[in-house]
Structure formats: C-alpha cells, structure tokens
Design a protein around this motif. Structure first.
Motif, mmCIF file in Angstrom:
data_model
loop_
_atom_site.group_PDB
_atom_site.id
_atom_site.type_symbol
_atom_site.label_atom_id
_atom_site.label_comp_id
_atom_site.label_asym_id
_atom_site.label_seq_id
_atom_site.Cartn_x
_atom_site.Cartn_y
_atom_site.Cartn_z
ATOM 1 N N THR A 192 21.885 41.846 52.799
ATOM 2 C CA THR A 192 21.817 42.677 53.986
ATOM 3 C C THR A 192 21.026 41.950 55.047
ATOM 4 O OG1 THR A 192 21.857 44.661 52.619
ATOM 5 C CG2 THR A 192 21.059 44.914 54.877
ATOM 6 N N PRO A 193 21.657 41.612 56.183
ATOM 7 C CA PRO A 193 20.923 40.890 57.215
ATOM 8 C C PRO A 193 19.717 41.695 57.681
ATOM 9 C CG PRO A 193 23.289 40.888 57.655
ATOM 10 C CD PRO A 193 23.044 41.853 56.534
ATOM 11 N N THR A 194 18.617 41.008 57.831
ATOM 12 C CA THR A 194 17.430 41.639 58.385
ATOM 13 C C THR A 194 17.315 41.209 59.830
ATOM 14 O OG1 THR A 194 16.077 39.775 57.687
ATOM 15 C CG2 THR A 194 16.290 41.595 56.148
ATOM 16 N N THR A 195 16.207 41.542 60.445
ATOM 17 C CA THR A 195 15.987 41.093 61.812
ATOM 18 C C THR A 195 16.032 39.577 61.846
ATOM 19 O OG1 THR A 195 14.601 42.996 62.216
ATOM 20 C CG2 THR A 195 14.425 41.177 63.768
ATOM 21 N N GLY A 196 16.934 39.025 62.625
ATOM 22 C CA GLY A 196 17.216 37.602 62.570
ATOM 23 C C GLY A 196 16.220 36.766 63.326
ATOM 24 N N PRO A 197 16.410 35.453 63.272
ATOM 25 C CA PRO A 197 15.533 34.541 63.976
ATOM 26 C C PRO A 197 15.867 34.522 65.455
ATOM 27 C CG PRO A 197 17.299 33.343 62.930
ATOM 28 C CD PRO A 197 17.476 34.776 62.552
ATOM 29 N N PRO A 198 15.140 33.760 66.271
ATOM 30 C CA PRO A 198 15.442 33.670 67.683
ATOM 31 C C PRO A 198 16.847 33.143 67.903
ATOM 32 C CG PRO A 198 13.278 32.719 67.207
ATOM 33 C CD PRO A 198 13.939 32.990 65.896
ATOM 34 N N ASP A 199 17.329 33.249 69.174
ATOM 35 C CA ASP A 199 18.705 32.885 69.488
ATOM 36 C C ASP A 199 19.049 31.476 69.040
ATOM 37 O OD1 ASP A 199 18.877 34.795 72.569
ATOM 38 O OD2 ASP A 199 19.393 35.324 70.514
ATOM 39 N N ALA A 200 18.167 30.530 69.288
ATOM 40 C CA ALA A 200 18.408 29.184 68.786
ATOM 41 C C ALA A 200 18.146 29.198 67.288
ATOM 42 C CB ALA A 200 17.483 28.181 69.479
ATOM 43 N N PRO A 201 19.169 28.956 66.453
ATOM 44 C CA PRO A 201 18.989 29.145 65.017
ATOM 45 C C PRO A 201 17.980 28.174 64.418
ATOM 46 C CG PRO A 201 21.087 28.072 65.478
ATOM 47 C CD PRO A 201 20.523 28.509 66.792
ATOM 48 N N ARG A 202 17.127 28.680 63.539
ATOM 49 C CA ARG A 202 16.171 27.854 62.816
ATOM 50 C C ARG A 202 16.854 27.234 61.600
ATOM 51 N NH1 ARG A 202 12.115 27.459 66.535
ATOM 52 N NH2 ARG A 202 11.091 29.445 66.921
ATOM 53 N N ARG A 203 16.433 26.041 61.246
ATOM 54 C CA ARG A 203 17.011 25.329 60.101
ATOM 55 C C ARG A 203 16.045 25.407 58.924
ATOM 56 N NH1 ARG A 203 21.001 21.633 59.277
ATOM 57 N NH2 ARG A 203 21.474 21.611 61.485
ATOM 58 N N ILE A 204 16.553 25.886 57.802
ATOM 59 C CA ILE A 204 15.755 26.043 56.585
ATOM 60 C C ILE A 204 16.302 25.100 55.515
ATOM 61 C CG2 ILE A 204 14.861 27.662 54.886
ATOM 62 C CD1 ILE A 204 14.133 28.386 57.767
ATOM 63 N N LEU A 205 15.416 24.382 54.844
ATOM 64 C CA LEU A 205 15.785 23.542 53.720
ATOM 65 C C LEU A 205 15.319 24.212 52.437
ATOM 66 C CD1 LEU A 205 16.783 20.920 52.373
ATOM 67 C CD2 LEU A 205 14.553 19.899 52.907
ATOM 68 N N VAL A 206 16.254 24.487 51.519
ATOM 69 C CA VAL A 206 15.949 25.095 50.233
ATOM 70 C C VAL A 206 15.998 24.000 49.160
ATOM 71 C CG1 VAL A 206 16.663 26.780 48.498
ATOM 72 C CG2 VAL A 206 16.880 27.328 50.940
ATOM 73 N N ILE A 207 14.881 23.778 48.469
ATOM 74 C CA ILE A 207 14.810 22.780 47.399
ATOM 75 C C ILE A 207 14.576 23.520 46.098
ATOM 76 C CG2 ILE A 207 13.742 20.642 46.613
ATOM 77 C CD1 ILE A 207 12.630 20.216 49.417
ATOM 78 N N ASP A 208 15.619 23.636 45.283
ATOM 79 C CA ASP A 208 15.534 24.386 44.031
ATOM 80 C C ASP A 208 16.607 23.870 43.087
ATOM 81 O OD1 ASP A 208 15.541 26.411 41.972
ATOM 82 O OD2 ASP A 208 14.548 27.751 43.398
ATOM 83 N N ASP A 209 16.242 23.581 41.837
ATOM 84 C CA ASP A 209 17.205 23.041 40.881
ATOM 85 C C ASP A 209 17.940 24.122 40.104
ATOM 86 O OD1 ASP A 209 14.850 23.759 39.512
ATOM 87 O OD2 ASP A 209 15.349 22.432 37.843
ATOM 88 N N ASP A 210 17.585 25.386 40.310
ATOM 89 C CA ASP A 210 18.276 26.494 39.655
ATOM 90 C C ASP A 210 19.438 26.926 40.551
ATOM 91 O OD1 ASP A 210 19.141 29.064 38.810
ATOM 92 O OD2 ASP A 210 17.206 29.448 37.864
ATOM 93 N N PRO A 211 20.687 26.663 40.153
ATOM 94 C CA PRO A 211 21.817 26.951 41.046
ATOM 95 C C PRO A 211 21.968 28.428 41.377
ATOM 96 C CG PRO A 211 22.591 26.311 38.860
ATOM 97 C CD PRO A 211 21.128 26.043 38.885
ATOM 98 N N THR A 212 21.610 29.306 40.445
ATOM 99 C CA THR A 212 21.736 30.746 40.704
ATOM 100 C C THR A 212 20.735 31.195 41.760
ATOM 101 O OG1 THR A 212 22.517 31.146 38.448
ATOM 102 C CG2 THR A 212 21.682 33.040 39.676
ATOM 103 N N VAL A 213 19.482 30.803 41.570
ATOM 104 C CA VAL A 213 18.446 31.165 42.541
ATOM 105 C C VAL A 213 18.758 30.562 43.906
ATOM 106 C CG1 VAL A 213 16.004 30.905 43.150
ATOM 107 C CG2 VAL A 213 16.662 31.463 40.792
ATOM 108 N N ALA A 214 19.141 29.285 43.920
ATOM 109 C CA ALA A 214 19.423 28.604 45.184
ATOM 110 C C ALA A 214 20.574 29.279 45.922
ATOM 111 C CB ALA A 214 19.745 27.137 44.930
#
Length: 253
Positions: A4-26
């Motif tokens: 469920t989308p929450t209140t989003g980031p500012p208009d210019a989209p922020r870039r997030i890097l996810v580092i996780d070796d568990d494919p389900t969690v990632a």
C-alpha cells in the motif's frame, strides 16, 4: 500481500539501494519502496553493494547485517567512510549489542526482522527528511534561456514565467541536469517518473507537451531534440541564439 503506497517522496524521485541476500525479503522491500515512489536498485552481497553505491550514489541504503563474504557492519563502515549516504540496517538479530554495533558503524536507523514493510517505508522517508535536505526556496539552476527555482517549483524562459505541470517541470529539470547527453525513454521513465517499467508513450507524450511550451517550432525542435534509435537530448542554447534574429546552429531533430 499487496503493498500500500504511503506518503511518497518529493517530486524528484529518491534512489534507494537495497543490499540483502535473502531474495524473499529483498523482493518485498523493493516492491514496497517502488510502490511508495522511490527508484530502487538491488545488490545481493556486500562487494556488489559497495560497487553499486559508488556507481549510483543512492540517496539511501537499506542494508542487511548478515551478508556473505563482507558483512553489513563492514559495508556500512565503508559506505560512511566514503560518502554521506544514510543507511538503514536490517537484522535477524534483536540483541542490544547488535543494534549498538550497527549504530556505531554509522547506521542512521535499525530495524529487526521480522518487520513491517510499511514501517520500513516510513523509516526510509523519515531518515531522508532528516539527512537529505530539500532544495531551499531560491535555489536556482540556469541553462540557456531557462532559469529554474527548484524550491519554488518555478521556471522562467527568457525571463518570462513558463507555466508547466509538475511532471513537465521534473522532466525539464532532469534534462537541464544532463545537457548534451542522449537519454533513452527507459532512463527518463525511471529517473523522472520513478518507474522501472511502464508505458514508454508516457515519456513521448510529455516530451511533446514540453516542446509545445519551450520550442518556437515544436515540429523543428532546437532545444529538446530526438536522437533517433536512442531517445532525446537537451541542448541548451546561448540566450542570443534563441532570440529572434539569433544565429541558428544545425539541429538534430
């Protein structure tokens, strides 16, 4: 489980890097972050995560503590030593000393598994508000005939106000930030809209509408040109060249 989308980031989209070796969690983490409006990249181990952080300079890293070869604590230390990138650490360990280890390594926040993906999104937004300042009112960017006030979300062309929609403004701001570079529609869709996939005609339509507002002759564009087989290129002109009677250089439409 649908994010469920929450209140989003500012208009210019922020870039997030996810580092996780568990494919389900990632997969779940990435899906919720994308639904919240972020551009998301993923790495499965510490070494590739550091390489992506160096190449992409994300706005924030979501980092699993228990990674193979190079664990999350060391990855966090190296990220913090090299760049001012906020880090949220995830762990299956809920001991106080593990939390302290992560915070001492430089983590900006800490979340123990199992966790709510919605809570993670809220934590990401909170950390970004604290650590990544928004453009202040009056911060200006100029290129060719354009002057953008990023804080006020206003643009002038030849000194006159130019009325753009929010998305047209974002598109123009991104183009001005990458002058003389051929940008594919896929890249624009990801960078401006924050979508990893979608209808590329969305970009085409917005480029056409932007041309109608910034080009003297939208059918013969001089500022926002088509690079056939690639995408689009923004070539800001000297102000004199864009005025009536100015010298016109050859254009690649």
């Amino acid at each position: 489980m649908n994010p469920t989308p929450t209140t989003g980031p500012p208009d210019a989209p922020r870039r997030i890097l996810v580092i996780d070796d568990d494919p389900t969690v990632a997969e779940i983490v990435c899906r919720y972050l994308v639904a919240a409006g972020f551009v998301v990249d993923q790495a499965r181990d510490g070494h590739s995560g550091l390489a992506q952080a160096e190449a992409q300079r994300p706005d924030l890293v979501v980092l699993d503590r228990m990674l193979p070869v190079l664990d999350g604590i060391e990855v966090c230390r190296r990220i913090k030593a090299a760049w001012a990138i906020p880090v949220i650490m995830l762990t299956a360990l809920n001991q106080e000393e593990d939390r302290i280890d992560g915070l001492e390594a430089g983590a900006d926040d800490y979340l123990a598994k199992p966790f709510s993906p919605r809570e993670l999104v809220l934590r990401v937004q909170s950390v970004l508000r604290r650590t990544v300042p928004e453009p202040a009112h009056g911060e200006a960017v100029a290129a060719g005939p354009f002057a953008l006030d990023l804080g006020a979300h206003e643009v002038r062309m030849h000194g006159e106000p130019l009325v753009l929609t929010s998305r047209e403004f974002d598109l123009l701001a991104h183009l001005i930030g990458h002058p003389h570079r051929a940008l594919s529609r896929e890249e624009l869709l990801k960078s401006v809209w924050g979508w990893d996939f979608g209808d590329l005609s969305t970009v085409t339509v917005h480029v056409r509408r932007l041309r109608e507002k910034i080009e003297r002759d939208p059918t013969n564009p001089r500022l926002l040109k088509t690079v056939w087989g690639v995408g689009y290129r923004f070539d800001p002109e000297p102000l004199a060249a864009a005025q009536p009677g100015g010298h016109e250089t050859g254009a690649l439409r």
